[in-house]
Design an enzyme around this catalytic site. Structure first.
Site, mmCIF file in Angstrom:
data_model
loop_
_atom_site.group_PDB
_atom_site.id
_atom_site.type_symbol
_atom_site.label_atom_id
_atom_site.label_comp_id
_atom_site.label_asym_id
_atom_site.label_seq_id
_atom_site.Cartn_x
_atom_site.Cartn_y
_atom_site.Cartn_z
ATOM 1 N N GLY A 93 11.509 0.994 4.009
ATOM 2 C CA GLY A 93 11.085 -0.150 3.207
ATOM 3 C C GLY A 93 9.628 -0.006 2.829
ATOM 4 N N GLU A 136 10.220 5.138 4.629
ATOM 5 C CA GLU A 136 11.614 5.563 4.546
ATOM 6 C C GLU A 136 12.563 4.377 4.610
ATOM 7 O OE1 GLU A 136 14.559 8.764 6.760
ATOM 8 O OE2 GLU A 136 12.430 8.669 7.248
ATOM 9 N N ASP A 168 6.673 16.851 13.858
ATOM 10 C CA ASP A 168 6.286 16.746 12.440
ATOM 11 C C ASP A 168 4.773 16.579 12.314
ATOM 12 O OD1 ASP A 168 6.531 16.682 9.731
ATOM 13 O OD2 ASP A 168 7.257 14.620 9.611
ATOM 14 N N VAL A 188 5.482 -0.671 2.753
ATOM 15 C CA VAL A 188 4.396 -0.759 3.728
ATOM 16 C C VAL A 188 3.304 -1.630 3.117
ATOM 17 C CG1 VAL A 188 2.741 0.504 5.133
ATOM 18 C CG2 VAL A 188 4.962 1.536 4.588
ATOM 19 N N ILE A 227 0.817 -1.213 0.000
ATOM 20 C CA ILE A 227 0.000 0.000 0.000
ATOM 21 C C ILE A 227 0.853 1.265 0.000
ATOM 22 C CG2 ILE A 227 -1.991 -1.089 1.110
ATOM 23 C CD1 ILE A 227 -1.068 0.057 3.774
ATOM 24 N N GLY A 228 2.172 1.110 0.033
ATOM 25 C CA GLY A 228 3.020 2.292 0.003
ATOM 26 C C GLY A 228 4.462 1.930 0.285
#
Length: 902
Positions: free
Chosen positions: A549, A547, A662, A551, A543-544
């Protein structure tokens, strides 16, 4: 009956006869005689005049003379006489002439009757007239086939002339039949119906119904469609509604506010309402049971017409499942349960319950000492108690307050012999509970005090002597012990403390521990994150990419627990030990948090490859992209609910002394119930110098998301909860603008310069003034002037409780109190095509809609209306407003500029 006799005859004028004796007549008599047998005996007395009844003397209206006779001009008279009523089987007529020169040309004997007739959908039989000419004879009618009487029995009156008159009552065609030519009731054909008796005609079956036979009084609903008990047969058949959509849950300690969108499908009805089913669950959400009667629902639990409910009196730290059912008038006709949407929440800590009772321990002339038990439901660690007291004869407004760290307190400075009203309440980190019920206590009078003192004098003397002996013994023991005492070094703690009491925190408050303070990072992982066997994890799809690896979406099935969807972050192969430490640090951080608005860590996989961090799965993904995909689709209250959830999560983090650094809409995840949860707790981006992401700019050796970061954090690297508040203000702007990029296309350096010059973002389109003011409060240059997250949560709660406060839309005044950035409208002359213009206003996805519909030049586009936008397929309200605002500006620029525009 009555009999009528019509006679045609002629009579000669006596004066026209020569030598007429005086006995000449111009009339004759009509007689009748009733009998039950024939009378033909010539000698019978019945041929005599005496038994006959005279009807009338008949005179001619016109007679004739000899002249007329010569010319054969006979003047014929016609006379009608009636008699009756007759009671026997027959009768005789007799005509008596007393000397008239007459001729009886004809005699017609008849009676009158009303003919059989169909009137008012009833059949009336042939009916004889009455005995007298003025008589009215009643005739009962019979409804024609497939007709029924209305109200009173139907009848007509037959008058003496054989005519029908005075109709009473009527018949009409019964259900399933319609009138034809006013004399026949005809069956409704198939696919038509007539529901009621009356003069109406058959009609087509309503929507979603059918009739397969003739004479149908009602059409049967098709499968899956129903009629409510109160629906008429003429009403269309309808279905049950689909489930509610886009549920927002706002948890406030032991209360929750639920809001939702109405169902997409109402089933064709306008009586949709909602039921709330409350279930209290165990910690693993298994074994749920219905909530008890103590739970309060406002305005009510069942039959809600609004898409909002407030639920209170829930248990603390307890998982709940709420089902929001959409029902309508035919839900009870369906064999299936109502469509619903479920939302799972976990309550927070509530304030303690009230103290049940107080006891007087001691009283003096100027003080009262009291004690009390702990509240039955402390709902946490009791921090202290607050005592309120005032003289009974005075008003409660004159009360004084005292505090105690224990469940006893001595109230000093009172007046002798006065009755005081006292109440007490407990406080936890969640706040104060309710005051106890009022209780009265009295100080001693001077006389009472002296009397009590006299009673205690012997006891005081004995106690003093014993005290001297005890002190001497105690001194001797202490000398011996002091010689044996040795000092040792303080023992080193073997375990890391997880709970601290700091100057800012409250006793018992859990405080965040930085995993980088551990000498062995694996120790932090073991302490805060649960190790999961890789066999319990099933990876489904990518699904994505993160940073470290990829997801994945996957499934997690732990023993004795139900299978759930999870998000799985993986550490790519070939990692360094530093990368592994940085990767797992996020799990060490997340594992310390437990809040419904913080992403939940399910566990980690470190004993196999790849290394994984497993969290709950958020169906709607990142908040910024979710808002862009649903531009203009939410109410202001729903958006405020999202902001309230984010603020509640940040309040929790700030109370744990955790600074996020953040906070941005891209780092807020949204689940299927529109619950927003703070995520992304990795710190590695601040420790690397990766220029691939323009969101983050190098500053003082680290990476900073400039558009979201407070000025003191950019300049001095001073990150605090106050700098998170600044970032939260930017998140508010992102939410209200449906995911627009803060500061638009300005460069990071331009953003920094603008902030230093005190410029702030203007209100997004249709943003309530109260929300923009809260944004400006978050963007105060002095970080000490910014609100705390607890204050932000309270402010948003007030807005939610008072939606009217959000109706005033923010505008930019001519002279704003604070300079606001102006995103100037692009100069239309700079565009060469419709494609350029759409790209400039970030609406390039509609390029084909415009061009394929013939809007190929800006001059043509400038004439477009909202109807045109709908016609070419632009249905999102937010996008319509954005495009129409630009079109309006385009018109102004075209009218003011002679420059040729494509």
């Amino acid at each position: 009956h009555r009999v009528y006799v019509e006679m045609r005859f002629t009579v000669r004028d006596c004066s026209s006869l020569p030598n007429v004796p005086g006995s000449c007549k111009e009339t004759f008599n009509l007689y009748y005689y009733e009998t039950d047998s024939n009378i033909d005996n010539k000698i019978s007395t019945f041929w005599n005049e005496s038994p006959y009844l005279k009807v009338d003397t008949i005179a001619a209206d016109e007679s004739f003379s000899q002249v007329d006779f010569g010319g054969r001009l006979m003047k014929v008279n016609t006379e009608v006489r009636s008699f009756g009523p007759l009671t026997r089987s027959g009768f005789y007529l007799a005509f008596q002439d007393y000397g008239a020169c007459m001729s009886l040309l004809s005699v017609r004997v008849f009676f009158k009757k009303c003919p059989s007739v169909v009137q008012n959908f009833a059949v009336f039989p042939e009916t004889m007239t009455g005995a007298e000419s003025t008589s009215l004879v009643i005739a009962r009618g019979t409804c024609i086939p497939n007709a029924e009487e209305v109200d009173v029995p139907i009848k007509l009156y037959c008058n003496g002339d054989g005519e029908w008159m005075v109709p009473i009552g009527k018949c009409t065609c019964k259900a399933g039949y319609e009138p034809e030519n006013h004399v026949v009731c005809k069956a409704c054909p198939a696919a038509m119906f007539k529901a009621n008796q009356g003069m109406g005609i058959c009609a087509q079956c309503p929507a979603n119904s059918r009739s397969t036979s003739e004479a149908s009084p009602i059409c049967i609903c098709r499968n899956g469609y129903y009629r409510a008990d109160f629906d008429t047969p003429e009403a269309p058949c309808t279905s049950v509604p689909s489930g509610p959509r886009n549920v927002i849950s706002i948890v406030n300690e032991t209360a929750i506010t639920l809001e939702w969108h109405p169902p997409r499908e109402t089933g064709g009805r306008d009586d949709v309402n909602y039921n709330i089913i409350c279930k209290k669950c165990q910690s693993d959400r298994r074994g749920c049971s219905h909530c008890d009667d103590n739970v309060d629902f406002v305005p009510r639990q069942l039959g809600l017409t609004d898409t909002r409910v407030f639920i209170s009196n829930l248990w603390v730290h307890t998982p709940y499942t709420f089902e929001i059912q959409a029902v309508n008038g035919v839900t009870n006709k369906s064999p299936f349960p109502p469509q619903h949407v479920s939302v799972n929440i976990t309550t927070n800590q509530a304030a303690p319950s009230s103290v049940p009772i107080m006891h007087q321990v001691k009283a003096t002339m100027k003080s009262i000492t009291l004690s009390w038990p702990q509240p039955e439901q402390p709902n946490g660690i009791i921090l202290d108690y607050e005592i309120r007291y005032y003289e009974k004869d005075h008003h409660e407004f004159n009360s004084s307050l005292a505090r105690s760290q224990t469940n006893t307190a001595s109230i000093e400075g009172l007046r002798p012999g006065v009755v005081y009203v006292v109440q007490v309440r407990a406080r936890t980190v969640a706040g104060y509970g309710k005051f106890s019920s009022k209780m009265c206590f009295q100080t001693l009078t001077e006389e009472d005090y002296k009397s009590e003192l006299r009673e205690q004098l012997p006891l005081i003397a004995g106690s003093a002597a014993a005290g001297v002996v005890f002190i001497v013994s105690l001194v001797a023991i202490s000398i011996v012990c002091s010689r044996k005492r040795t000092y040792s070094k303080e023992a080193v703690y073997s375990d890391k403390l997880q709970h601290y009491s700091t100057g800012r925190g409250s006793p018992g408050m859990k405080i965040y521990i930085d995993p980088f303070t551990y000498e062995d990072p694996n120790e932090a992982v073991r302490e805060f994150a649960k190790e999961i066997d890789v066999s319990f994890v099933k990876i489904e799809e990518v699904i994505g990419a993160g940073e470290f690896g990829e997801v994945y979406k996957g499934r997690l099935k732990l023993p004795s627990k139900r299978e759930i969807s999870v998000a799985i972050k993986t550490l790519k192969a070939g990692y360094s030990e530093k990368q592994r430490r940085d990767f797992l640090s996020e799990a060490s951080i997340m594992g310390q948090f437990d809040h419904p608005n913080i992403i939940r860590l399910e566990g980690v996989v470190t004993k196999s490859r790849p290394v994984m961090i497993i969290t709950e799965f958020m169906e709607n993904g990142a908040l910024d992209s979710f808002l862009r995909q649903n531009d203009g689709q939410f109410t202001v209250i729903q958006l405020v609910g999202m902001l309230r959830g984010i603020a509640a999560g940040m309040k929790y983090l700030s109370e744990m002394n955790y600074v996020h650094r953040d906070l941005a809409a891209r780092n807020i995840l949204v689940n299927s119930n529109l619950v927003c949860k703070v995520s992304d707790f990795g710190l590695s981006r601040y420790l690397q110098d990766d220029t691939s992401d323009p969101t983050y700019t190098s500053s003082l050796g680290g990476k900073i998301p400039v558009r979201w970061t407070a000025p003191e954090a950019i300049r001095y690297r001073k990150f605090t909860s106050a700098s998170d508040v600044w970032s939260y203000g930017i998140v508010m702007w992102e939410v209200m603008s449906y995911g627009e990029r803060p500061y638009w296309d300005m460069s990071n350096q331009d953003v920094i310069n603008a902030i230093e010059q005190d410029y702030r973002l203007p209100p997004p389109m249709d943003c309530p003034a109260a929300l923009h003011q809260l944004m400006l409060d978050c963007w105060q240059k002095d970080r000490n002037s910014r609100p705390r997250f607890g204050e932000i949560v309270n402010t948003l709660d007030k807005m939610i409780r008072n939606p009217a406060s959000l109706k005033t839309v923010a505008t930019i005044p001519a002279v704003p109190s604070q300079p606001l950035l102006d995103r100037s409208i692009p100069d239309i002359s700079a565009f060469t095509s419709v494609d350029d213009w759409l790209s400039a206003i970030k609406m390039g996805q509609y390029r084909d809609n415009f061009l394929s519909s013939g809007f190929t030049s800006l001059h043509v586009v400038a004439q477009m209306t909202s109807e045109d936008l709908l016609r070419i397929g632009i249905t999102l309200a937010g996008h319509q407003k954005k495009i129409l605002n630009s079109i309006q500006s385009m018109r102004v620029q075209i009218s003011q500029s002679p420059t040729s525009i494509a």
